[in-house]
Write a protein that holds these residues in place. Sequence first.
Motif, PDB file in Angstrom:
ATOM      1  N   ARG A   1       0.866  -1.196  -0.040  1.00 15.99           N
ATOM      2  CA  ARG A   1      -0.027  -0.018   0.132  1.00 15.99           C
ATOM      3  C   ARG A   1       0.995   1.131   0.104  1.00 15.99           C
ATOM      4  O   ARG A   1       1.198   1.918   1.207  1.00 15.99           O
ATOM      5  CB  ARG A   1      -0.926  -0.099   1.175  1.00 15.99           C
ATOM      6  CG  ARG A   1      -2.058   1.029   1.336  1.00 15.99           C
ATOM      7  CD  ARG A   1      -2.809   1.057   2.374  1.00 15.99           C
ATOM      8  NE  ARG A   1      -3.923   2.146   2.636  1.00 15.99           N
ATOM      9  CZ  ARG A   1      -4.383   2.580   3.692  1.00 15.99           C
ATOM     10  NH1 ARG A   1      -4.360   1.838   4.433  1.00 15.99           N
ATOM     11  NH2 ARG A   1      -5.300   3.554   3.353  1.00 15.99           N
ATOM     12  N   ALA A   2       1.372   1.717  -1.297  1.00 18.00           N
ATOM     13  CA  ALA A   2       2.187   2.766  -1.352  1.00 18.00           C
ATOM     14  C   ALA A   2       1.793   3.989  -0.443  1.00 18.00           C
ATOM     15  O   ALA A   2       2.630   4.371   0.036  1.00 18.00           O
ATOM     16  CB  ALA A   2       2.569   3.064  -2.906  1.00 18.00           C
ATOM     17  N   ALA A   3       0.539   4.406  -0.370  1.00 22.51           N
ATOM     18  CA  ALA A   3       0.078   5.405   0.048  1.00 22.51           C
ATOM     19  C   ALA A   3       0.386   5.559   1.590  1.00 22.51           C
ATOM     20  O   ALA A   3       0.789   6.692   2.419  1.00 22.51           O
ATOM     21  CB  ALA A   3      -1.481   5.920  -0.003  1.00 22.51           C
ATOM     22  N   GLN A   4       0.391   4.507   2.306  1.00 25.49           N
ATOM     23  CA  GLN A   4       0.731   4.030   3.697  1.00 25.49           C
ATOM     24  C   GLN A   4       2.333   4.635   3.913  1.00 25.49           C
ATOM     25  O   GLN A   4       2.451   5.467   4.706  1.00 25.49           O
ATOM     26  CB  GLN A   4       0.690   2.728   4.088  1.00 25.49           C
ATOM     27  CG  GLN A   4       0.789   2.508   5.545  1.00 25.49           C
ATOM     28  CD  GLN A   4       0.606   0.853   5.821  1.00 25.49           C
ATOM     29  OE1 GLN A   4       0.907   0.108   5.350  1.00 25.49           O
ATOM     30  NE2 GLN A   4      -0.354   0.544   6.728  1.00 25.49           N
ATOM     31  N   HIS A   5       2.995   4.335   2.922  1.00 24.78           N
ATOM     32  CA  HIS A   5       4.564   4.742   3.328  1.00 24.78           C
ATOM     33  C   HIS A   5       4.829   6.106   2.899  1.00 24.78           C
ATOM     34  O   HIS A   5       5.607   6.813   3.647  1.00 24.78           O
ATOM     35  CB  HIS A   5       5.377   3.627   2.276  1.00 24.78           C
ATOM     36  CG  HIS A   5       5.337   2.192   2.944  1.00 24.78           C
ATOM     37  ND1 HIS A   5       5.989   1.893   3.977  1.00 24.78           N
ATOM     38  CD2 HIS A   5       4.390   1.341   2.512  1.00 24.78           C
ATOM     39  CE1 HIS A   5       5.649   0.479   4.178  1.00 24.78           C
ATOM     40  NE2 HIS A   5       4.598   0.273   3.372  1.00 24.78           N
ATOM     41  N   LEU A   6       4.017   6.653   1.975  1.00 23.33           N
ATOM     42  CA  LEU A   6       4.291   8.001   1.368  1.00 23.33           C
ATOM     43  C   LEU A   6       3.713   8.727   2.624  1.00 23.33           C
ATOM     44  O   LEU A   6       4.128   9.989   2.831  1.00 23.33           O
ATOM     45  CB  LEU A   6       3.454   8.113   0.126  1.00 23.33           C
ATOM     46  CG  LEU A   6       4.212   7.786  -1.090  1.00 23.33           C
ATOM     47  CD1 LEU A   6       3.131   8.039  -2.352  1.00 23.33           C
ATOM     48  CD2 LEU A   6       5.570   8.252  -1.267  1.00 23.33           C
ATOM     49  N   ALA A   7       2.420   8.506   3.200  1.00 19.08           N
ATOM     50  CA  ALA A   7       1.937   9.348   4.304  1.00 19.08           C
ATOM     51  C   ALA A   7       2.879   9.332   5.491  1.00 19.08           C
ATOM     52  O   ALA A   7       3.185  10.226   6.123  1.00 19.08           O
ATOM     53  CB  ALA A   7       0.621   8.622   4.708  1.00 19.08           C
ATOM     54  N   ALA A   8       3.598   8.083   5.811  1.00 22.14           N
ATOM     55  CA  ALA A   8       4.723   8.241   6.847  1.00 22.14           C
ATOM     56  C   ALA A   8       5.727   9.270   6.554  1.00 22.14           C
ATOM     57  O   ALA A   8       6.208  10.116   7.330  1.00 22.14           O
ATOM     58  CB  ALA A   8       5.117   7.019   7.219  1.00 22.14           C
ATOM     59  N   GLY A   9       6.328   9.231   5.269  1.00 16.45           N
ATOM     60  CA  GLY A   9       7.197  10.384   4.744  1.00 16.45           C
ATOM     61  C   GLY A   9       6.743  11.609   4.736  1.00 16.45           C
ATOM     62  O   GLY A   9       7.701  12.526   5.056  1.00 16.45           O
ATOM     63  N   PHE A  10       5.458  11.884   4.474  1.00 17.41           N
ATOM     64  CA  PHE A  10       4.917  13.161   4.621  1.00 17.41           C
ATOM     65  C   PHE A  10       4.892  13.830   5.941  1.00 17.41           C
ATOM     66  O   PHE A  10       5.338  14.545   6.188  1.00 17.41           O
ATOM     67  CB  PHE A  10       3.379  13.077   4.135  1.00 17.41           C
ATOM     68  CG  PHE A  10       2.755  14.369   4.066  1.00 17.41           C
ATOM     69  CD1 PHE A  10       2.729  15.298   3.030  1.00 17.41           C
ATOM     70  CD2 PHE A  10       2.366  14.948   5.314  1.00 17.41           C
ATOM     71  CE1 PHE A  10       2.134  16.503   2.892  1.00 17.41           C
ATOM     72  CE2 PHE A  10       1.523  16.076   5.081  1.00 17.41           C
ATOM     73  CZ  PHE A  10       1.564  17.072   4.266  1.00 17.41           C
ATOM     74  N   CYS A  11       4.645  12.730   6.910  1.00 19.47           N
ATOM     75  CA  CYS A  11       4.705  13.096   8.442  1.00 19.47           C
ATOM     76  C   CYS A  11       6.180  13.515   8.634  1.00 19.47           C
ATOM     77  O   CYS A  11       6.249  14.316   9.569  1.00 19.47           O
ATOM     78  CB  CYS A  11       4.019  12.031   9.198  1.00 19.47           C
ATOM     79  SG  CYS A  11       2.251  12.040   8.876  1.00 19.47           S
ATOM     80  N   ALA A  12       7.017  12.609   8.198  1.00 23.94           N
ATOM     81  CA  ALA A  12       8.389  12.955   8.753  1.00 23.94           C
ATOM     82  C   ALA A  12       9.014  14.184   8.122  1.00 23.94           C
ATOM     83  O   ALA A  12       9.531  14.855   9.022  1.00 23.94           O
ATOM     84  CB  ALA A  12       9.223  11.810   8.054  1.00 23.94           C
ATOM     85  N   LYS A  13       8.593  14.617   7.043  1.00 27.12           N
ATOM     86  CA  LYS A  13       8.797  16.083   6.608  1.00 27.12           C
ATOM     87  C   LYS A  13       8.299  17.159   7.356  1.00 27.12           C
ATOM     88  O   LYS A  13       9.075  17.975   7.649  1.00 27.12           O
ATOM     89  CB  LYS A  13       8.591  16.099   4.851  1.00 27.12           C
ATOM     90  CG  LYS A  13       9.217  15.078   4.243  1.00 27.12           C
ATOM     91  CD  LYS A  13       8.559  15.112   2.884  1.00 27.12           C
ATOM     92  CE  LYS A  13       9.225  14.197   1.805  1.00 27.12           C
ATOM     93  NZ  LYS A  13      10.276  14.499   0.847  1.00 27.12           N
ATOM     94  N   GLU A  14       7.136  16.712   7.417  1.00 30.21           N
ATOM     95  CA  GLU A  14       6.466  17.896   8.437  1.00 30.21           C
ATOM     96  C   GLU A  14       7.048  18.156   9.785  1.00 30.21           C
ATOM     97  O   GLU A  14       7.250  18.863  10.297  1.00 30.21           O
ATOM     98  CB  GLU A  14       4.875  17.734   8.593  1.00 30.21           C
ATOM     99  CG  GLU A  14       4.150  17.903   7.620  1.00 30.21           C
ATOM    100  CD  GLU A  14       3.639  19.389   7.146  1.00 30.21           C
ATOM    101  OE1 GLU A  14       4.119  20.301   8.271  1.00 30.21           O
ATOM    102  OE2 GLU A  14       2.990  19.709   6.268  1.00 30.21           O
ATOM    103  N   ALA A  15       7.303  16.820  10.576  1.00 29.94           N
ATOM    104  CA  ALA A  15       8.029  16.859  11.726  1.00 29.94           C
ATOM    105  C   ALA A  15       9.363  17.483  11.671  1.00 29.94           C
ATOM    106  O   ALA A  15       9.876  18.235  12.716  1.00 29.94           O
ATOM    107  CB  ALA A  15       7.985  15.370  12.482  1.00 29.94           C
ATOM    108  N   VAL A  16      10.089  17.082  10.917  1.00 31.61           N
ATOM    109  CA  VAL A  16      11.574  17.793  10.488  1.00 31.61           C
ATOM    110  C   VAL A  16      11.272  19.054  10.628  1.00 31.61           C
ATOM    111  O   VAL A  16      12.183  20.128  10.950  1.00 31.61           O
ATOM    112  CB  VAL A  16      12.178  17.185   9.534  1.00 31.61           C
ATOM    113  CG1 VAL A  16      13.611  17.794   9.082  1.00 31.61           C
ATOM    114  CG2 VAL A  16      12.624  15.613   9.725  1.00 31.61           C
TER     115      VAL A  16
END
Length: 117
Positions: free
Chosen positions: A41-56
């Motif tokens: 489920r690609a979106a699951q991993h992209l969503a985690a990456g999106f959150c990582a970018k926001e958190a950084v």
Amino acid sequence: MGVGIDLLEIERLERALERRPKLAERLFTERERAYAAGKGRAAQHLAAGFCAKEAVAKALRLEAWRWRDIEVVGEAEGIGIALHGALEGRAAEVQISLTHSRGMAGAVAVIAGDYVV
């Protein structure tokens, strides 16, 4: 030290990517998109990456930045962050923790040591 956190509903990102197919290219590097494409489920991993970018971005107290200047990368020790472009050299060390469940994705970023605000 700086700390940032972000949380996102995975379906929200899935819907946005369906409506705007070029959005993934704007938000994620080629390497991030390729990694996610290799998962069930690609979106699951992209969503985690999106959150990582926001958190950084929150941990660095950024007001303006480019999405692809913060990249989630795989390392021998696990997941890490690479800073590119105007953000390169902003932080001595970025620690990141990602998580996702069936419906939500999240990330916490900690900037250790000296960093440029």
